[in-house]
Design an enzyme around this catalytic site. Structure first.
Site, mmCIF file in Angstrom:
data_model
loop_
_atom_site.group_PDB
_atom_site.id
_atom_site.type_symbol
_atom_site.label_atom_id
_atom_site.label_comp_id
_atom_site.label_asym_id
_atom_site.label_seq_id
_atom_site.Cartn_x
_atom_site.Cartn_y
_atom_site.Cartn_z
ATOM 1 N N ARG A 65 -50.028 80.099 59.585
ATOM 2 C CA ARG A 65 -49.434 79.292 58.517
ATOM 3 C C ARG A 65 -48.739 80.138 57.449
ATOM 4 O O ARG A 65 -47.595 79.851 57.062
ATOM 5 C CB ARG A 65 -50.520 78.438 57.822
ATOM 6 C CG ARG A 65 -50.876 77.179 58.555
ATOM 7 C CD ARG A 65 -52.357 76.893 58.405
ATOM 8 N NE ARG A 65 -53.101 77.900 59.145
ATOM 9 C CZ ARG A 65 -53.359 77.801 60.452
ATOM 10 N NH1 ARG A 65 -53.020 76.734 61.095
ATOM 11 N NH2 ARG A 65 -53.985 78.771 61.117
ATOM 12 N N THR A 66 -49.415 81.140 56.921
ATOM 13 C CA THR A 66 -48.876 81.855 55.767
ATOM 14 C C THR A 66 -47.588 82.581 56.126
ATOM 15 O O THR A 66 -46.572 82.479 55.430
ATOM 16 C CB THR A 66 -49.931 82.831 55.215
ATOM 17 O OG1 THR A 66 -51.154 82.121 55.018
ATOM 18 C CG2 THR A 66 -49.478 83.437 53.907
ATOM 19 N N ARG A 116 -50.182 90.589 53.422
ATOM 20 C CA ARG A 116 -51.574 90.215 53.761
ATOM 21 C C ARG A 116 -52.271 91.472 54.228
ATOM 22 O O ARG A 116 -51.728 92.236 55.050
ATOM 23 C CB ARG A 116 -51.632 89.161 54.861
ATOM 24 C CG ARG A 116 -53.059 88.950 55.379
ATOM 25 C CD ARG A 116 -53.218 87.773 56.282
ATOM 26 N NE ARG A 116 -53.117 86.531 55.543
ATOM 27 C CZ ARG A 116 -53.351 85.323 56.072
ATOM 28 N NH1 ARG A 116 -53.712 85.220 57.330
ATOM 29 N NH2 ARG A 116 -53.238 84.236 55.344
ATOM 30 N N HIS A 144 -56.258 84.195 47.737
ATOM 31 C CA HIS A 144 -55.119 83.691 48.517
ATOM 32 C C HIS A 144 -54.391 82.696 47.606
ATOM 33 O O HIS A 144 -54.495 81.478 47.770
ATOM 34 C CB HIS A 144 -55.645 83.027 49.793
ATOM 35 C CG HIS A 144 -54.618 82.793 50.865
ATOM 36 N ND1 HIS A 144 -53.259 82.910 50.651
ATOM 37 C CD2 HIS A 144 -54.772 82.434 52.171
ATOM 38 C CE1 HIS A 144 -52.634 82.645 51.792
ATOM 39 N NE2 HIS A 144 -53.518 82.354 52.722
HETATM 40 N N1 CP Z 1 -54.561 79.127 55.743
HETATM 41 C C1 CP Z 1 -54.094 80.319 56.177
HETATM 42 O O1 CP Z 1 -54.006 81.288 55.426
HETATM 43 O O2 CP Z 1 -53.744 80.328 57.495
HETATM 44 P P1 CP Z 1 -53.214 81.598 58.282
HETATM 45 O O3 CP Z 1 -54.336 82.601 58.353
HETATM 46 O O4 CP Z 1 -52.822 81.077 59.649
HETATM 47 O O5 CP Z 1 -52.043 82.169 57.536
#
Ligand code: CP
Length: 315
Positions: A65-66, A116, A144
């Site tokens: 997602r991020t 990240r 986050h």
């Molecule tokens: N919610 C979230 O941070 O998802 P990802 O780890 O897929 O980016």
């Protein structure tokens, strides 16, 4: 030859707008970003405000997602993306280059960096080394902040307000950076009550609890008891990758599972959220319940990240 090259835009002397954690977000800035995200969602914004700009995404931990939503946001704003989706192995980190050196180098190529990293505090270190805005995509079990912004956006969109709410945060609150950041942002709005639902060993850290002065906070390990009075249940994953051993993780795996039966306890007006990915905490049969907001929540990440990039790189 020289005439055919486009020079990168000159850097200004204005300090970069970093977003390393929730404490970079004042209440007016949160409200501005939520409003801007709504403008992007409605399609009312100026076309391509970041045309000619480059975003670098450096991900030293996995993400769906991020990373995709930041990259989609940058493309939708008219900009372009340089991506290291597996920076731990596929960048010179694998040859021993420090994070600070990597950030100094990438600062020379891109106009902003989304990072990240598995280490708490890594994004703040990166911001100190960078000449361009650094935006957190999550730092270990730290924070986050853009997830917390999209969570606020979702709550406001689904329930119409961000104040005087009873919000249950459930699961691995010790390691769950999304719940940690969200608790801090929710505490900025008046009248909110936060119910921290976790096994005693996975309690919310005192570094967060000590900053929740504005909110009423209760702690319990009883999900079924807590659920009945909530406006929002924010379910989280037990963070397997943060435990010292698989055996320790196995002690908590499956401790709280939302099923169709458990959903009967959640009030009709309430919503069930989850930052995703899920790893067994929500039975897929729950997805058909209109109160299951987690896929709508993930979609909202696009609008929030457009707003964050526009704020950091645009005006
Ligand atoms: N919610 C979230 O941070 O998802 P990802 O780890 O897929 O980016």
């Amino acid at each position: 030859m020289r005439d055919t090259l486009t020079a990168p835009p000159a850097r200004t002397q204005v300090p970069p707008r970093h977003l390393t954690g929730p404490n970079d977000l004042s209440l007016p800035l949160i409200e501005q970003l939520l409003d801007d995200a709504a403008v992007f969602e409605r399609g009312d914004a100026e076309a391509a405000p970041l045309r000619g700009r480059l975003l670098a995404t450096l991900f030293y931990e996995p993400s769906t997602r991020t990373r995709f939503s930041f990259e989609a946001a940058m493309h939708r704003l008219g900009g372009q993306v340089l991506s290291a989706e597996n920076a731990a192995q596929a960048s010179s980190a694998a040859k021993g280059e420090s994070l600070e050196d990597a950030i100094r180098i990438v600062s020379g190529y891109a106009d902003a960096i989304v990072l990240r990293h598995p280490e708490v505090g890594a994004v703040e270190r990166a911001a100190r080394a960078a000449e361009v805005p650094v935006i957190s995509g999550g730092d270990g079990a730290g924070h986050h902040p853009t997830q917390a912004l999209l969570d606020l956006y979702t709550i406001k969109k689904e329930l119409g307000r961000l104040h005087h709410l009873r919000i249950g945060l459930a699961g691995d609150l010790r390691h769950g950076r999304t719940a940690r950041s969200l608790a801090l942002l929710l505490s900025r709005f008046p009248g909110n009550e936060l119910i921290m639902i976790s096994p005693p060993e996975l309690r919310m850290g005192t570094d967060v609890l000590d900053q929740l002065n504005e909110a009423r906070v209760d702690e319990t390990d009883d999900l079924h008891g807590a659920i009945t009075g909530l406006d929002v249940l924010y379910q989280t994953r037990i963070q397997a990758e943060r435990f010292a051993s698989l055996d320790e993780y196995e002690r908590y795996r499956g401790v709280y599972v939302m099923t169709v039966d458990v959903m009967h306890r959640l009030p009709e007006h309430a919503i069930l959220m989850h930052p995703l990915p899920r790893a067994g905490e929500i039975d897929p049969l729950v997805d058909a319940d209109p109160r299951a907001a987690y896929f709508r929540q993930a979609r909202n990440g696009l609008w929030i990240r457009m707003a964050v990039l526009d704020w950091a790189m645009g005006r």
